[in-house]
Design a protein around this motif. Structure first.
Motif, PDB file in Angstrom:
ATOM      1  N   ASP A   2       0.853  -1.194   0.000  1.00  0.00           N
ATOM      2  CA  ASP A   2       0.000   0.000   0.000  1.00  0.00           C
ATOM      3  C   ASP A   2       0.889   1.245   0.000  1.00  0.00           C
ATOM      4  O   ASP A   2       1.853   1.339   0.762  1.00  0.00           O
ATOM      5  N   ASN A   3       0.528   2.193  -0.855  1.00  0.00           N
ATOM      6  CA  ASN A   3       1.355   3.395  -0.956  1.00  0.00           C
ATOM      7  C   ASN A   3       0.878   4.537  -0.085  1.00  0.00           C
ATOM      8  O   ASN A   3       1.445   5.619  -0.119  1.00  0.00           O
ATOM      9  N   ARG A   4      -0.184   4.290   0.652  1.00  0.00           N
ATOM     10  CA  ARG A   4      -0.727   5.383   1.456  1.00  0.00           C
ATOM     11  C   ARG A   4       0.048   5.538   2.766  1.00  0.00           C
ATOM     12  O   ARG A   4       0.359   4.560   3.447  1.00  0.00           O
ATOM     13  N   ILE A   5       0.339   6.798   3.114  1.00  0.00           N
ATOM     14  CA  ILE A   5       0.992   7.075   4.399  1.00  0.00           C
ATOM     15  C   ILE A   5      -0.103   7.539   5.368  1.00  0.00           C
ATOM     16  O   ILE A   5      -0.837   8.487   5.068  1.00  0.00           O
ATOM     17  N   TYR A   6      -0.191   6.882   6.508  1.00  0.00           N
ATOM     18  CA  TYR A   6      -1.179   7.240   7.531  1.00  0.00           C
ATOM     19  C   TYR A   6      -0.518   8.183   8.540  1.00  0.00           C
ATOM     20  O   TYR A   6       0.653   8.001   8.890  1.00  0.00           O
ATOM     21  N   PHE A   7      -1.291   9.175   8.960  1.00  0.00           N
ATOM     22  CA  PHE A   7      -0.729  10.158   9.906  1.00  0.00           C
ATOM     23  C   PHE A   7      -1.394  10.049  11.275  1.00  0.00           C
ATOM     24  O   PHE A   7      -2.616  10.074  11.394  1.00  0.00           O
ATOM     25  N   PHE A   8      -0.551   9.913  12.269  1.00  0.00           N
ATOM     26  CA  PHE A   8      -0.960   9.762  13.670  1.00  0.00           C
ATOM     27  C   PHE A   8      -0.454  11.012  14.372  1.00  0.00           C
ATOM     28  O   PHE A   8       0.752  11.256  14.435  1.00  0.00           O
ATOM     29  N   ASP A   9      -1.376  11.807  14.858  1.00  0.00           N
ATOM     30  CA  ASP A   9      -0.964  13.063  15.485  1.00  0.00           C
ATOM     31  C   ASP A   9      -0.837  12.912  16.995  1.00  0.00           C
ATOM     32  O   ASP A   9      -1.735  12.381  17.653  1.00  0.00           O
ATOM     33  N   GLN A  33     -10.575  18.799  16.978  1.00  0.00           N
ATOM     34  CA  GLN A  33     -11.523  19.040  15.862  1.00  0.00           C
ATOM     35  C   GLN A  33     -10.760  19.583  14.658  1.00  0.00           C
ATOM     36  O   GLN A  33     -11.026  19.197  13.514  1.00  0.00           O
ATOM     37  N   ALA A  34      -9.798  20.478  14.922  1.00  0.00           N
ATOM     38  CA  ALA A  34      -9.015  21.059  13.815  1.00  0.00           C
ATOM     39  C   ALA A  34      -8.177  19.968  13.133  1.00  0.00           C
ATOM     40  O   ALA A  34      -8.009  19.962  11.911  1.00  0.00           O
ATOM     41  N   LEU A  35      -7.661  19.028  13.933  1.00  0.00           N
ATOM     42  CA  LEU A  35      -6.845  17.944  13.360  1.00  0.00           C
ATOM     43  C   LEU A  35      -7.695  17.005  12.498  1.00  0.00           C
ATOM     44  O   LEU A  35      -7.228  16.494  11.478  1.00  0.00           O
ATOM     45  N   VAL A  36      -8.957  16.819  12.900  1.00  0.00           N
ATOM     46  CA  VAL A  36      -9.859  15.992  12.082  1.00  0.00           C
ATOM     47  C   VAL A  36     -10.086  16.690  10.733  1.00  0.00           C
ATOM     48  O   VAL A  36      -9.999  16.064   9.672  1.00  0.00           O
ATOM     49  N   ARG A  37     -10.322  18.008  10.779  1.00  0.00           N
ATOM     50  CA  ARG A  37     -10.532  18.739   9.517  1.00  0.00           C
ATOM     51  C   ARG A  37      -9.290  18.648   8.632  1.00  0.00           C
ATOM     52  O   ARG A  37      -9.373  18.591   7.422  1.00  0.00           O
ATOM     53  N   LEU A  38      -8.130  18.623   9.274  1.00  0.00           N
ATOM     54  CA  LEU A  38      -6.875  18.534   8.521  1.00  0.00           C
ATOM     55  C   LEU A  38      -6.721  17.161   7.855  1.00  0.00           C
ATOM     56  O   LEU A  38      -5.997  17.010   6.879  1.00  0.00           O
ATOM     57  N   MET A 229       1.794  19.027  15.245  1.00  0.00           N
ATOM     58  CA  MET A 229       1.680  20.290  14.509  1.00  0.00           C
ATOM     59  C   MET A 229       2.781  21.219  15.014  1.00  0.00           C
ATOM     60  O   MET A 229       3.072  21.258  16.213  1.00  0.00           O
ATOM     61  N   ASN A 230       3.412  21.915  14.103  1.00  0.00           N
ATOM     62  CA  ASN A 230       4.499  22.866  14.407  1.00  0.00           C
ATOM     63  C   ASN A 230       5.736  22.184  14.991  1.00  0.00           C
ATOM     64  O   ASN A 230       6.634  22.851  15.496  1.00  0.00           O
ATOM     65  N   GLY A 231       5.746  20.841  15.008  1.00  0.00           N
ATOM     66  CA  GLY A 231       6.914  20.133  15.551  1.00  0.00           C
ATOM     67  C   GLY A 231       7.032  20.245  17.058  1.00  0.00           C
ATOM     68  O   GLY A 231       8.122  20.110  17.628  1.00  0.00           O
TER      69      GLY A 231
END
Ligand code: KIV
Ligand code: ZN
Length: 512
Positions: A2-9, A33-38, A229-231
């Motif tokens: 699979d070529n998809r990269i999943y992001f875990f915040d 909520q903002a991370l879900v929109r992202l 976010m923002n490192g």
């Protein structure tokens, strides 16, 4: 594969471990909520066993936030796992993120356990967690300093126990990209059952290599990236989501992977996180820094005005930043300066632009940044350059009692004149010297001074209103030195009187 990269915040967990950051539950919900929109796939909402506050935040997010998996962190003990299960009870999709350290350094100095004991703990805790969550992620803390052969054994036990995501944290940010990529390849090739799991990476930025290490890991087969976010994060922080995503998107030729992230929301999400966490984003921060799309050097500005691709590898719109700003400063060229004049509505002759450019350069040498208002003031100030009265020289000195002696040399229609006067401040003394020199009874009615732009090096604009023979005249002056702007304003008021042919007798009006 699979070529998809999943992001875990992990902004709300590792990010909250940034020194000085402490978020309340409503703020965490707003960020989630903002991370879900992202478009984040997983949000690590916190560490429920760490405190009552963390437990409450994770359960509130699990209850209120929809549209992504909610994860909770737990050490490898029954109490932590139980608390995580309770906190995640109402999540749309729940993930346990359970971890234990695996490097010999951590085993000896922190856990005081043998390698075999740690293997037994992993086996036990996964049996205990089974069935309590929708999915389980297992992290081998300090994996980058763990003996590789042993690391693969630990992961095998985790896979057998039901973990479907295996996280390889570079806990102390020690790896180089090549080493980290090789480590991921080794794990893929030497861990039984690895094809049933997703390899995840979690890079800290102690050597400024978090993004490079993450990208190397993706190339080697990692498919989940843990980021903030923002490192934000412990010490030098975690890898910044905006940097990984934009590297993959911008260099898709090199990183042919799919990312499902709504990148135009980066700037606004970054600002929200920065505001709520109280951690400012450095202006030169990649992607979301205030200067990420600002150009000051003349050569760059010239190129940008011809074609933005000369100096921009991604558009500001692609990350939701405001359009490229051409910041005028001492490195700006004539081309960018003229472009600014046109944008401000001044279509001026070439000679006039040249003249103003010289003045702009002198101003830029004194000020760090020249704003549009500064340029506007410069143009307005010199609008009547052909005026009759010019200040050639102006000096003032004060004595110990606060009196000031000002001297002024002015080019008048009748040649150069000089005069001096004493006053109770530099502006007062200079105005008196001008009045003596012009020798005409006009009365100062109003004098105002204001800062045109921001900062201590801002331009000061002075405006004076004088009354002469019952008529009102106005003069304006602009300089970084407010005494100078006041003197220019007063002389310009004299010019206004002269232009109205009122000073004909004394100086012989040439216009008439
Ligand atoms: O840096 C780290 O090792 C962690 C683990 C808990 C994943 O944050
Ligand atoms: Zn971490």
């Amino acid at each position: 594969m699979d070529n998809r990269i999943y992001f875990f915040d992990t902004t709300l967990r590792d990010g909250e471990q940034t020194p000085g950051v402490s978020l309340q539950t409503p703020e965490k919900v707003e960020i989630a909520q903002a991370l879900v929109r992202l478009g984040l796939d997983v949000i690590e909402a916190g560490f429920p066993a760490a405190s009552e506050g963390d437990f409450e935040a994770v359960s509130t997010i699990a209850r209120e936030v929809r549209g992504c998996t909610i994860a909770a962190l737990a050490r490898s003990n029954e109490n932590d796992v139980t608390r995580a299960a309770e906190a995640l009870a109402s999540a749309e999709r729940s993930r346990l993120h359970v971890f234990i350290a695996t490097s010999d350094i951590h085993l000896e100095y922190k856990l005081k356990k043998t390698r075999e004991e740690v293997l037994a703990i992993v086996k036990h805790i996964l049996e205990f967690a089974k069935g309590k969550f929708d999915e389980i992620e297992f992290s081998a803390e300090d994996a980058s300093r763990t003996d590789l052969e042993y690391l693969c054994r630990v992961f095998e036990v985790a896979i057998e126990g039901g973990a479907s995501i295996l996280n390889v944290p570079d806990t102390v940010g020690y790896m180089t990209p090549e080493e980290f990529g090789n480590r991921i390849r080794y794990i893929k090739e030497h861990t039984k059952g690895i094809e049933k799991a997703i390899i995840s990476v979690h890079c800290h930025n102690d050597l400024g290599l978090a993004n490079a290490n993450t990208l190397a890991a993706i190339e080697a087969g990692a498919r989940q990236v843990e980021c903030t976010m923002n490192g934000l994060g412990e010490r030098a922080g975690n890898v910044a989501i905006e940097e990984v995503v934009m590297a993959v998107k911008t260099r898709h030729d090199h990183y042919p992977f799919d990312v499902h992230i709504n990148t135009p929301l980066f700037t606004r999400t970054s600002k929200l996180v920065s505001k709520l966490c109280g951690v400012a984003v450095s202006p030169n921060k990649a992607i979301v820094g205030a200067n990420a799309f600002a150009h000051e050097s003349g050569i760059h500005q010239h190129g940008m005005l011809n074609n933005p691709t000369t100096y921009e590898i991604m558009t500001p719109a692609s990350v939701g930043a405001e359009k490229t700003s051409i910041v005028l400063g001492k490195h700006s060229g004539r081309h960018a300066f003229e472009d600014h004049l046109v944008n401000l509505g001044f279509q001026l002759e070439e000679e006039r632009v040249n003249e103003l450019f010289v003045q702009f350069k002198a101003l830029a040498d004194k000020k760090k940044q020249v704003y549009d208002e500064d340029i506007y003031a410069l143009v307005m100030d010199t609008m009547h350059h052909e005026q009759a009265f010019h200040v050639v020289q102006h000096d003032y000195h004060s004595d110990q009692n606060g009196y000031v002696l000002a001297s002024i040399r002015v080019l008048t229609p009748n040649g150069e004149r000089m005069d001096a006067a004493v006053g109770d401040g530099p502006v007062d003394a200079s105005f008196r010297a001008i009045e003596r020199l012009v020798n005409t009874p006009f009365v100062l009615e109003d004098f105002q001074i204001r800062s045109v732009t921001v900062g201590k090096d801002a331009l000061g604009e002075a405006v004076v209103k004088v009354n002469y023979n019952g008529r009102r005249f106005q003069g304006r002056g602009v300089s970084t030195d407010i005494v100078k702007s006041s003197v220019n304003a007063y002389i310009n008021a004299v010019n206004a009187i002269y232009l109205a042919k009122e000073l004909e007798q004394e100086f012989g009006n040439q216009e008439g």
